[in-house]
Design a protein around this motif. Structure first.
Motif, mmCIF file in Angstrom:
data_model
loop_
_atom_site.group_PDB
_atom_site.id
_atom_site.type_symbol
_atom_site.label_atom_id
_atom_site.label_comp_id
_atom_site.label_asym_id
_atom_site.label_seq_id
_atom_site.Cartn_x
_atom_site.Cartn_y
_atom_site.Cartn_z
ATOM 1 N N ARG A 47 0.806 -1.220 0.000
ATOM 2 C CA ARG A 47 0.000 0.000 0.000
ATOM 3 C C ARG A 47 0.841 1.274 0.000
ATOM 4 N N LEU A 48 2.122 1.131 0.255
ATOM 5 C CA LEU A 48 2.981 2.318 0.334
ATOM 6 C C LEU A 48 3.129 2.951 -1.043
ATOM 7 N N ARG A 49 2.955 4.267 -1.092
ATOM 8 C CA ARG A 49 3.168 5.010 -2.318
ATOM 9 C C ARG A 49 4.551 5.650 -2.278
ATOM 10 N N GLU A 50 5.185 5.745 -3.427
ATOM 11 C CA GLU A 50 6.494 6.399 -3.536
ATOM 12 C C GLU A 50 7.473 5.848 -2.501
ATOM 13 N N ARG A 51 7.583 4.532 -2.466
ATOM 14 C CA ARG A 51 8.419 3.904 -1.447
ATOM 15 C C ARG A 51 9.863 4.403 -1.484
ATOM 16 N N ALA A 52 10.372 4.645 -2.680
ATOM 17 C CA ALA A 52 11.765 5.069 -2.805
ATOM 18 C C ALA A 52 11.992 6.479 -2.279
ATOM 19 N N GLU A 53 10.926 7.221 -2.030
ATOM 20 C CA GLU A 53 11.070 8.589 -1.531
ATOM 21 C C GLU A 53 11.248 8.649 -0.012
ATOM 22 N N HIS A 54 10.990 7.545 0.676
ATOM 23 C CA HIS A 54 11.183 7.515 2.125
ATOM 24 C C HIS A 54 12.660 7.299 2.458
ATOM 25 N N SER A 55 13.087 7.840 3.581
ATOM 26 C CA SER A 55 14.465 7.611 4.019
ATOM 27 C C SER A 55 14.695 6.153 4.381
ATOM 28 N N ARG A 56 13.651 5.505 4.893
ATOM 29 C CA ARG A 56 13.715 4.076 5.203
ATOM 30 C C ARG A 56 12.293 3.564 5.384
ATOM 31 N N VAL A 57 12.128 2.262 5.223
ATOM 32 C CA VAL A 57 10.861 1.586 5.492
ATOM 33 C C VAL A 57 11.160 0.400 6.392
ATOM 34 N N ILE A 58 10.496 0.366 7.541
ATOM 35 C CA ILE A 58 10.653 -0.731 8.495
ATOM 36 C C ILE A 58 9.360 -1.521 8.503
ATOM 37 N N ALA A 59 9.434 -2.785 8.142
ATOM 38 C CA ALA A 59 8.243 -3.634 8.086
ATOM 39 C C ALA A 59 8.256 -4.615 9.253
ATOM 40 N N VAL A 60 7.108 -4.731 9.933
ATOM 41 C CA VAL A 60 7.004 -5.505 11.164
ATOM 42 C C VAL A 60 5.837 -6.484 11.044
ATOM 43 N N ARG A 61 5.982 -7.651 11.610
ATOM 44 C CA ARG A 61 4.868 -8.604 11.650
ATOM 45 C C ARG A 61 3.671 -7.961 12.358
ATOM 46 N N HIS A 62 2.465 -8.287 11.895
ATOM 47 C CA HIS A 62 1.277 -7.689 12.501
ATOM 48 C C HIS A 62 1.114 -8.102 13.962
ATOM 49 N N ASP A 63 1.644 -9.280 14.321
ATOM 50 C CA ASP A 63 1.477 -9.759 15.688
ATOM 51 C C ASP A 63 2.713 -9.501 16.558
ATOM 52 N N ALA A 64 3.626 -8.671 16.074
ATOM 53 C CA ALA A 64 4.795 -8.328 16.889
ATOM 54 C C ALA A 64 4.352 -7.528 18.102
ATOM 55 N N SER A 65 5.079 -7.640 19.182
ATOM 56 C CA SER A 65 4.732 -6.932 20.409
ATOM 57 C C SER A 65 4.979 -5.438 20.252
ATOM 58 N N ASP A 66 4.325 -4.656 21.108
ATOM 59 C CA ASP A 66 4.586 -3.215 21.125
ATOM 60 C C ASP A 66 6.060 -2.950 21.388
ATOM 61 N N ALA A 67 6.664 -3.766 22.248
ATOM 62 C CA ALA A 67 8.080 -3.580 22.580
ATOM 63 C C ALA A 67 8.956 -3.719 21.338
ATOM 64 N N GLU A 68 8.597 -4.642 20.439
ATOM 65 C CA GLU A 68 9.385 -4.806 19.220
ATOM 66 C C GLU A 68 9.241 -3.593 18.309
ATOM 67 N N TRP A 69 8.013 -3.081 18.165
ATOM 68 C CA TRP A 69 7.800 -1.878 17.362
ATOM 69 C C TRP A 69 8.641 -0.725 17.915
ATOM 70 N N VAL A 70 8.601 -0.554 19.228
ATOM 71 C CA VAL A 70 9.348 0.541 19.856
ATOM 72 C C VAL A 70 10.841 0.349 19.650
ATOM 73 N N ALA A 71 11.327 -0.872 19.821
ATOM 74 C CA ALA A 71 12.764 -1.132 19.694
ATOM 75 C C ALA A 71 13.266 -0.850 18.279
ATOM 76 N N LEU A 72 12.500 -1.254 17.277
ATOM 77 C CA LEU A 72 12.908 -1.013 15.891
ATOM 78 C C LEU A 72 12.901 0.477 15.568
ATOM 79 N N ALA A 73 11.861 1.180 16.037
ATOM 80 C CA ALA A 73 11.823 2.626 15.804
ATOM 81 C C ALA A 73 12.970 3.320 16.530
ATOM 82 N N ALA A 74 13.264 2.865 17.754
ATOM 83 C CA ALA A 74 14.337 3.473 18.536
ATOM 84 C C ALA A 74 15.698 3.252 17.884
ATOM 85 N N ALA A 75 15.895 2.094 17.277
ATOM 86 C CA ALA A 75 17.169 1.815 16.607
ATOM 87 C C ALA A 75 17.384 2.772 15.434
ATOM 88 N N ALA A 76 16.322 3.010 14.649
ATOM 89 C CA ALA A 76 16.436 3.969 13.549
ATOM 90 C C ALA A 76 16.634 5.387 14.081
#
Length: 421
Positions: free
Chosen positions: A38-67
């Motif tokens: 569904r992402l439009r103009e994917r190459a225009e983003h600085s990065r795209v992080i894709a996460v499993r739908h059932d990943a924990s909130d902690a995993e989402w936070v950790a990946l965002a924090a790493a970036a």
């Protein structure tokens, strides 16, 4: 300062509009794996992080924090309903302003929202979560009929059922529908609440710094059985006194839920004793409502969402724009075609753009040949829409219905039968 916005979810065209707000503005995206397409103009983003739908909130936070550690974000935003809770958690962890986890939880969990509105005196509607037919019977005995069952975290009118007679068959069928045995709501908690009779409306509002500004009131029309929305018209034709009452109620609701910023969409019923809340959402309305608002008032809600996302204070400009909106305003409407029978859609006739009248802005098919029609079970069941405008609500709605009447849906209802409906 150059802005770097972390977008949670796909955001349709809005991330591109965010980048266009000022030279050098950048976006990164964190979203579910199944949202990548569904992402439009994917190459225009600085990065795209894709996460499993059932990943924990902690995993989402950790990946965002790493970036964030290697390329810090200055802002965070989400433009849809899905994963607003993840956005809130990431924002809190990274110190980026967005809706708080508490506000998102109150809005998403209809049980919690009802309790909060009662506790603050905003809306007295009785409600409770039920985990079986005995609890449902007890609610009916204490609060009477009619009442409505819905998934506590559902959307798109999925799983909604009204109980009017209180028979054992009706109770069982309603609980079965709302309680996790329907597409899209498996395993959800069931909320039962008092059912309000009356015309339905939605209120499109915008908040900044805890101040709330109503932008438009929308009259909505729903299927009487499953409450799937069939049409909308902006502006709703209400007396000035009723408009003020609806505005005041929504302002109280948003403050009670802790809404500080952004666009909201709140659904109301105008009962014999005044407006009552159905639910609210931390986003712009769906079903083409922002486009109807733009057509009717000249206010582009998306513009204010995008500008606020990059840190602009936009409420003064919005209020100024509302004060000079064209008078008399024209009305804008949308109407949807419901599947007339169950079966498989094989073809659609009459969708030629050349058929559009001057007052018809768009006729769009929402289903392609091969789609299974199983009745009007949710918003995704609808087959087409017509978007129109006119000098008043009645004419705009009539034009939309007429535009849809020119469509012919061929639906195969049996193994050897194809009929035009």
């Amino acid at each position: 300062m150059t802005e770097h916005v972390l977008v949670v979810g796909s955001g349709r065209d809005l991330p591109g509009r965010v980048r266009a707000t000022a030279p050098g503005t950048r976006t990164s995206v964190i979203c579910r794996l199944d949202y990548l397409s569904r992402l439009r103009e994917r190459a225009e983003h600085s990065r795209v992080i894709a996460v499993r739908h059932d990943a924990s909130d902690a995993e989402w936070v950790a990946l965002a924090a790493a970036a964030h550690a290697v390329d810090p974000f200055t802002r965070i935003a989400t433009f849809g309903e899905r994963d607003q809770d993840r956005c809130a958690e990431i924002g809190q962890a990274l110190g980026l302003r967005t809706h708080t986890p508490r506000t998102v939880a109150l809005v998403h969990d209809k049980t919690a929202m009802r309790a909060r509105l009662r506790a603050t005196g905003v809306d007295p509607t009785p409600s409770t979560a039920v985990s079986g037919l005995p609890a449902l019977r007890a609610f009916v005995q204490e609060n009477g009929l009619p009442c409505v069952l819905k998934p506590a975290r559902g959307s798109a009118s999925v799983g909604v059922a009204v109980i009017r007679t209180g028979s054992e068959e009706e109770l069982a069928a309603a609980y079965h529908r709302a309680g996790g045995h329907f597409d899209g709501v498996s395993g959800t908690e069931v909320l039962v609440e008092g059912f309000h009779e009356g015309p339905q409306f939605s209120v499109e509002a915008f908040s900044e710094g805890g101040e709330h500004q109503v932008v438009a009131l929308t009259r909505k029309y729903s299927d009487p059985v499953h409450f799937v929305e069939l049409g909308h018209v902006v502006p709703a034709e209400l007396s000035p006194a009723l408009q003020d009452t609806c505005r005041h109620l929504v302002e109280q609701l948003l403050s009670a839920l802790g809404v500080e910023s952004g666009a909201t969409h709140t659904e109301l019923v105008l009962t014999a004793v005044g407006p009552r809340v159905i639910e609210t959402h931390l986003r712009m309305g769906g079903d083409e409502i922002p486009t109807l608002v733009l057509t009717a008032t000249g206010i582009d809600l998306s513009e204010y969402v995008v500008r606020q996302t990059v840190g602009e204070s936009v409420l003064p400009d919005l209020r100024k724009a509302l004060s000079v909106a064209p008078v008399p305003r024209r009305s804008a409407a949308v109407w949807f075609a419901a599947p007339p029978v169950s079966g498989v859609l094989t073809a659609v006739e009459g969708a030629d753009p050349a058929r559009l009248t001057p007052d018809t802005d768009e006729v769009r098919l929402l289903a392609e040949p091969g789609a299974v029609c199983a009745g009007l079970e949710s918003s995704d069941s609808r087959l087409a829409l017509a978007r129109t405008h006119g000098p008043n609500a009645e004419e705009a709605l009539a034009t939309a219905r007429t535009a849809l009447a020119g469509l012919v849906f061929h639906i195969r209802t049996g193994p050897a039968t194809e009929e035009a409906v």
